[in-house]
Design a protein around this motif. Structure first.
Motif, mmCIF file in Angstrom:
data_model
loop_
_atom_site.group_PDB
_atom_site.id
_atom_site.type_symbol
_atom_site.label_atom_id
_atom_site.label_comp_id
_atom_site.label_asym_id
_atom_site.label_seq_id
_atom_site.Cartn_x
_atom_site.Cartn_y
_atom_site.Cartn_z
ATOM 1 N N LYS A 81 37.298 30.951 55.080
ATOM 2 C CA LYS A 81 35.885 31.038 54.715
ATOM 3 C C LYS A 81 35.770 31.800 53.394
ATOM 4 O O LYS A 81 36.117 32.979 53.303
ATOM 5 C CB LYS A 81 35.115 31.757 55.821
ATOM 6 C CG LYS A 81 33.626 31.935 55.571
ATOM 7 C CD LYS A 81 33.012 32.710 56.735
ATOM 8 C CE LYS A 81 31.548 33.049 56.477
ATOM 9 N NZ LYS A 81 30.990 33.896 57.557
ATOM 10 N N ILE A 82 35.298 31.100 52.347
ATOM 11 C CA ILE A 82 35.253 31.660 50.999
ATOM 12 C C ILE A 82 33.801 31.795 50.549
ATOM 13 O O ILE A 82 33.043 30.817 50.551
ATOM 14 C CB ILE A 82 36.020 30.771 50.000
ATOM 15 C CG1 ILE A 82 37.454 30.526 50.477
ATOM 16 C CG2 ILE A 82 36.012 31.387 48.607
ATOM 17 C CD1 ILE A 82 38.199 29.482 49.658
ATOM 18 N N ASN A 83 33.405 32.998 50.154
ATOM 19 C CA ASN A 83 32.079 33.211 49.585
ATOM 20 C C ASN A 83 32.041 32.561 48.202
ATOM 21 O O ASN A 83 32.824 32.926 47.308
ATOM 22 C CB ASN A 83 31.782 34.711 49.481
ATOM 23 C CG ASN A 83 30.363 34.991 49.038
ATOM 24 O OD1 ASN A 83 29.927 34.553 47.976
ATOM 25 N ND2 ASN A 83 29.634 35.754 49.847
ATOM 26 N N LYS A 107 30.059 32.720 45.702
ATOM 27 C CA LYS A 107 29.700 33.530 44.543
ATOM 28 C C LYS A 107 30.742 34.589 44.219
ATOM 29 O O LYS A 107 31.073 34.829 43.067
ATOM 30 C CB LYS A 107 28.344 34.198 44.779
ATOM 31 C CG LYS A 107 27.165 33.223 44.759
ATOM 32 C CD LYS A 107 25.848 33.969 44.868
ATOM 33 C CE LYS A 107 24.662 33.001 44.775
ATOM 34 N NZ LYS A 107 23.351 33.692 44.875
ATOM 35 N N THR A 108 31.278 35.239 45.253
ATOM 36 C CA THR A 108 32.162 36.383 45.024
ATOM 37 C C THR A 108 33.647 36.065 45.212
ATOM 38 O O THR A 108 34.502 36.844 44.807
ATOM 39 C CB THR A 108 31.806 37.523 45.987
ATOM 40 O OG1 THR A 108 32.093 37.103 47.338
ATOM 41 C CG2 THR A 108 30.324 37.881 45.867
ATOM 42 N N LEU A 109 33.935 34.956 45.859
ATOM 43 C CA LEU A 109 35.287 34.568 46.265
ATOM 44 C C LEU A 109 35.886 35.498 47.313
ATOM 45 O O LEU A 109 37.083 35.420 47.607
ATOM 46 C CB LEU A 109 36.236 34.454 45.061
ATOM 47 C CG LEU A 109 35.960 33.317 44.072
ATOM 48 C CD1 LEU A 109 37.119 33.164 43.100
ATOM 49 C CD2 LEU A 109 35.696 31.994 44.781
ATOM 50 N N GLU A 110 35.058 36.384 47.850
ATOM 51 C CA GLU A 110 35.533 37.147 48.998
ATOM 52 C C GLU A 110 35.804 36.156 50.131
ATOM 53 O O GLU A 110 35.084 35.181 50.313
ATOM 54 C CB GLU A 110 34.486 38.178 49.431
ATOM 55 C CG GLU A 110 34.272 39.292 48.415
ATOM 56 C CD GLU A 110 33.198 40.256 48.857
ATOM 57 O OE1 GLU A 110 32.513 39.963 49.867
ATOM 58 O OE2 GLU A 110 33.021 41.295 48.207
ATOM 59 N N HIS A 111 36.837 36.415 50.906
ATOM 60 C CA HIS A 111 37.235 35.434 51.899
ATOM 61 C C HIS A 111 37.769 36.110 53.152
ATOM 62 O O HIS A 111 38.177 37.274 53.132
ATOM 63 C CB HIS A 111 38.286 34.487 51.330
ATOM 64 C CG HIS A 111 39.486 35.193 50.768
ATOM 65 N ND1 HIS A 111 39.467 35.805 49.538
ATOM 66 C CD2 HIS A 111 40.728 35.397 51.270
ATOM 67 C CE1 HIS A 111 40.650 36.359 49.294
ATOM 68 N NE2 HIS A 111 41.430 36.124 50.340
ATOM 69 N N GLU A 112 37.733 35.359 54.218
ATOM 70 C CA GLU A 112 38.251 35.853 55.484
ATOM 71 C C GLU A 112 38.793 34.682 56.293
ATOM 72 O O GLU A 112 38.485 33.517 56.028
ATOM 73 C CB GLU A 112 37.161 36.567 56.273
ATOM 74 C CG GLU A 112 35.957 35.675 56.634
ATOM 75 C CD GLU A 112 34.916 36.416 57.462
ATOM 76 O OE1 GLU A 112 35.334 37.126 58.404
ATOM 77 O OE2 GLU A 112 33.719 36.269 57.165
ATOM 78 N N TYR A 122 28.963 29.108 51.459
ATOM 79 C CA TYR A 122 30.392 29.304 51.706
ATOM 80 C C TYR A 122 31.141 27.983 51.552
ATOM 81 O O TYR A 122 30.609 26.909 51.856
ATOM 82 C CB TYR A 122 30.645 29.841 53.116
ATOM 83 C CG TYR A 122 30.160 31.254 53.317
ATOM 84 C CD1 TYR A 122 30.976 32.334 52.996
ATOM 85 C CD2 TYR A 122 28.882 31.494 53.824
ATOM 86 C CE1 TYR A 122 30.531 33.639 53.187
ATOM 87 C CE2 TYR A 122 28.430 32.784 54.020
ATOM 88 C CZ TYR A 122 29.255 33.860 53.691
ATOM 89 O OH TYR A 122 28.814 35.146 53.866
ATOM 90 N N LEU A 144 41.829 31.855 43.897
ATOM 91 C CA LEU A 144 42.476 32.459 45.058
ATOM 92 C C LEU A 144 43.891 31.905 45.087
ATOM 93 O O LEU A 144 44.091 30.688 45.131
ATOM 94 C CB LEU A 144 41.744 32.090 46.355
ATOM 95 C CG LEU A 144 40.354 32.698 46.569
ATOM 96 C CD1 LEU A 144 39.787 32.212 47.895
ATOM 97 C CD2 LEU A 144 40.428 34.216 46.549
#
Length: 848
Positions: A601-603, A605-610, A588, A557
């Motif tokens: 907040k970073i997932n 496994k997926t590195l999706e974040h918010e 997370y 990221l």
């Protein structure tokens, strides 16, 4: 001739040339009265030009004779016109052109001279300017003036105390000028050099107010600040803004490697990274040594001479430690006949004690007088430090000073002392020093990395650390080793590459991260392994990194560093980096962003974040998922005792609690420390009760989550705020460590003693978990003389290499190499041949 004077003459000559044309036109038109008036002005212009030239260059110049002849010619022409005599205009035109051309040629032949004025105040600091002055003084086209200026001590209330004027202490070969006989404004110099940038804002001394930078700026073309210090390490430097920063045109620095250390007020365009004149002086003195006082030779008695440096900054940071260290050093040399100590306190030491530490002033004088009275060594209070450096064979003292850098230029041994050490190490001084746990559980701590480069394996049944391997050619840079299948993974801290070591062959493979990062900062601040993945949270490196340890695939990221890293000011006004709390929780990675008071907040496994907004206006030291089924996160503040329970999904504040109880205090470990640092970590007693461990608080505090009541938690863990050994420096009192895969067992790592405990949270019982490093392995890993992280080539005082070991030549590890040291010197000074002053002078001359 001064360029400004020559410009005046050029303008006068231009006026004369234009007047010639007008006179010829007036005579042709019959306007004799107008021509006569112009001739009178011409004579005045020629006289003015001659006076300027004679004032600058002296009498007897051909151009002055030509101007005198010209004045006579103008007078004759003036009288002829008044008498009505006819004038040959074409002949007069030729005469005018010839005269103008002759004067123009002679004026052009006069070399332009610049005026450089040097304004030292302490004679002992003259070396910061000397080589620039030598270059200017050697140039026939430059007038170089050395004008020592007075300075004053300051009383504790800031008022001026005693005046000092050291004009008689400068070297005899320097033609100094008394400032009372030198009209700086009238001279209007091209370049002025200063070495004191603080103006009225220094607490200890001040130069005469007439020489403050903002006044000097108005009477010169270029104002140059040359620091009187030189830097040895790469991480220190004058980050604080000084008064002169906004007024000087250029600052002289040692090399481009130090450009980052100066205040943001100095853009690269305002820096001259050509080397320090202080090094020029040392190099010259080393090659042409001067005679030293006879008393020095008598005391030294042909022994090895070791220079001891005591710095003002070291004293300010901890007066008691500083004085204890002095006594230890003096006692050690008093008992040792192998070497002679040469002690040179900083020139401002006594004044600083008197102004800033009056309660310790007399203790300092007692120590000083004992040193001199008992002839423990050579006491050097001469103005010329380079003589002492040339006479000495080695250096001992702090790294945070100019002096070790000057020794660096000579290739002589440098031994960096530890201000905390005030006694010789005993047989067990090394025990516990190196074991620095990250998780404290054996499956995570099977391997330890000592000094960031020596790999050890924990043999649990024997409680010992077995030496395995050292990183080839590396010095520092890696964190807590991770055991992954048949590999040992070394996550980076200072470095920008991750190492994967095969357990069988011990061969290492690296994965590099190649983005630019902030210099001289750790690349990453935290690493966490979960399954096949390793996560790296940035500090100096810009990105958050995830590595698949199986496939070695790297994902990131971008630009997370600017989000999670904040800056805050310390008591001294310096900027300090602060990293927010972070935790791996329910799949997370949660990073508290102190600058924005948000959670990233970073997932995993997926590195999706918010971004999760949180209504908490304070810096958060840690995030902990404890208590009440672990459905919430608890925040520990960097300062204070108020904690919050938040919903990590929404950022909503669920509860707040104040852990302040009767008798709770925050220990102030450092002089001037006004921080209220209380707690470091949480652990559960049960789902309804949690305990906060001290960072620098004097108690453990237990919190009932249902009632919100806080009370002291009694346990067998020792509350130690002082260092248990001078060879082990506390960075806090310790912290709880919990294992998410085993919620029942709790560990506590006690930093003062480097002890790992298993904790019974119900009773407060503490059972020590044994471990030890074999002393022979520690000794074998000692670096000796080497370049270290942020510190050039040297040896350091520690539990393996003591002060006595250095004096007696018994250091373990690599032995000193003058050739290696001089090669490393190139990194800290741009002009290793002693040409900094000459290069700086040429640079400034070309800027005029």
């Amino acid at each position: 001739m001064r360029k400004s004077d020559k410009d005046k003459c050029i303008k006068l000559l231009d006026v004369i040339g234009r007047a010639h044309d007008e006179i010829l036109a007036d005579i042709t038109a019959g306007k004799i009265d107008a021509a006569v008036t112009l001739l009178e002005s011409l004579q005045q212009a020629a006289i003015s030009m001659g006076n300027i030239i004679e004032s600058s260059e002296g009498e007897g110049l051909e151009i002055v004779s030509k101007l005198e002849e010209y004045c006579e010619f103008v007078f004759v022409l003036h009288e002829n016109l008044l008498d009505g005599q006819e004038t040959n205009v074409k002949g007069l035109e030729k005469k005018f052109k010839k005269i103008h051309g002759n004067i123009d040629g002679l004026l052009s032949a006069i070399p332009e001279k610049n005026v450089f004025v040097f304004l030292p105040y302490k004679a002992a600091m003259w070396d910061a300017l000397e080589s620039i002055w030598e270059a200017a003084n050697a140039d026939n086209n430059c007038d170089a003036f050395v004008v020592p200026i007075p300075y004053y001590d300051k009383n504790p209330d800031g008022s001026l105390a005693a005046e000092h004027y050291e004009i008689n202490d400068f070297p005899a070969y320097v033609p100094v000028v008394d400032y009372r006989n030198f009209d700086l404004a009238k001279v209007n110099p091209d370049v002025v050099f200063i070495i004191n940038p603080y103006d009225e804002y220094n607490f200890v001394t001040t130069v005469h107010p007439e020489f403050y930078s903002y006044k000097l700026k108005n009477i010169c073309k270029l104002l140059i600040y040359v620091p009187y210090y030189s830097l040895y390490t790469f991480s220190n430097g004058p980050k604080l803004m000084t008064s002169a920063d906004r007024y000087v045109d250029y600052i002289v620095i040692q090399s481009k490697e130090y450009m980052h250390t100066y205040h943001i007020a100095y853009t690269p365009e305002r820096m001259i990274p050509m080397g320090s004149p202080k090094f020029d002086r040392v190099i010259k003195m080393e090659n042409h040594r001067q005679e030293v006082p006879t008393e020095w030779k008598k005391i030294a008695a042909s022994r090895k001479v070791i220079f001891f440096n005591s710095s003002v900054q070291e004293m300010i940071n901890g007066p008691d430690k500083f004085l204890n260290k002095m006594e230890y050093v003096f006692d050690t040399f008093k008992k040792n006949n192998e070497a002679c100590l040469l002690w040179r306190p900083h020139p401002l030491m006594e004044g600083t004690f008197k102004s800033m530490e009056p309660e310790n002033y007399h203790r300092y004088l007692d120590i000083k007088n004992k040193f001199i009275g008992e002839k423990i060594g050579i006491y050097d209070d001469t103005p010329d430090i380079e003589v002492a450096i040339a006479f000495s064979d080695a250096y001992i003292g702090t790294s945070n000073s100019s002096v070790p850098s000057l020794f660096f230029a000579t290739g002589k041994e440098i031994f960096i002392t530890n201000i905390n050490i005030k006694s010789e190490p005993d047989d067990n001084a090394y025990a516990g020093k190196y074991f620095y746990v990250n998780t404290a559980f054996e499956r995570y701590n099977k391997y330890q990395l000592m000094d960031g480069r020596h790999l050890f394996e924990y043999i649990q049944d024997k409680g010992i650390m077995k030496y395995l391997w050292s990183l080839p050619g590396r010095q520092y840079g890696y964190g807590q080793p991770i055991s992954y299948r048949d590999k040992i993974v070394l996550p980076p801290i200072w470095n920008r590459d991750l190492l994967i070591i095969d357990k069988g062959s011990m061969e290492a493979k690296s994965i590099s991260f190649n983005k630019d990062m902030e210099d001289f900062l750790p690349a990453f601040v935290w690493s966490y392994q979960e399954g096949d993945y390793l996560y790296l949270v940035p500090n100096g490196y810009p990105d958050f990194i995830r590595i698949n340890l199986d496939t070695q695939e790297v994902a990131s990221l971008d630009n997370v560093r600017d989000y999670v890293v904040s800056m805050h000011s310390t008591v001294g006004g310096e900027s300090k980096r602060d990293i927010g709390g972070r935790v791996f929780y329910n799949g997370y990675i949660l990073l508290w962003a102190n600058p924005m008071k948000e959670i990233l907040k970073i997932n995993a496994k997926t590195l999706e974040h918010e971004i999760i907004k949180v209504d908490i206006n304070r810096d958060i030291l840690s995030l902990s998922p404890v208590g009440w089924g672990r459905d919430r996160l608890y925040t520990l503040p960097r300062q204070g005792t108020v904690i919050y329970a938040i919903d990590y999904k929404t950022g909503k504040i669920l509860d707040s609690y104040d852990l302040m109880i009767e008798g709770l205090e925050s220990v102030k470990r450092n002089p001037g420390d006004d921080s209220d640092n209380y707690f470091s970590s949480f652990a559960e007693v049960d789902k309804n009760t949690i305990v906060a461990s001290p960072l620098w608080a004097n108690k453990f505090v237990k919190l009932d989550l249902k009632t919100g009541q806080a009370a002291e938690w009694k346990c067998q863990i020792p509350l130690i705020t002082t260092d248990v050994s001078p060879y082990i420096s506390n960075i806090s009192m310790g912290y709880f460590i919990t294992d998410e895969k085993d919620e029942k067992e709790k560990r506590y790592y006690h930093l003062p003693s480097r002890t790992n405990y298993s904790i019974d949270m119900g009773t407060g019982g503490a059972t020590e978990i044994p471990y030890s490093f074999p002393k022979e392995s520690i000794e074998a890993c000692e670096m000796g003389f080497a370049a270290r992280q942020n510190m050039p080539y040297c040896a350091v005082e520690n539990e393996i290499n003591s002060l006595s070991d250095f004096i007696n030549g018994n250091l373990k590890g690599r032995q000193h190499s003058k050739e290696k040291q001089l090669e490393e010197f190139k990194k800290i000074n741009a002009a290793t041949d002693g040409s900094a002053g000459k290069n700086i002078y040429e640079f400034l001359k070309n800027k005029l």
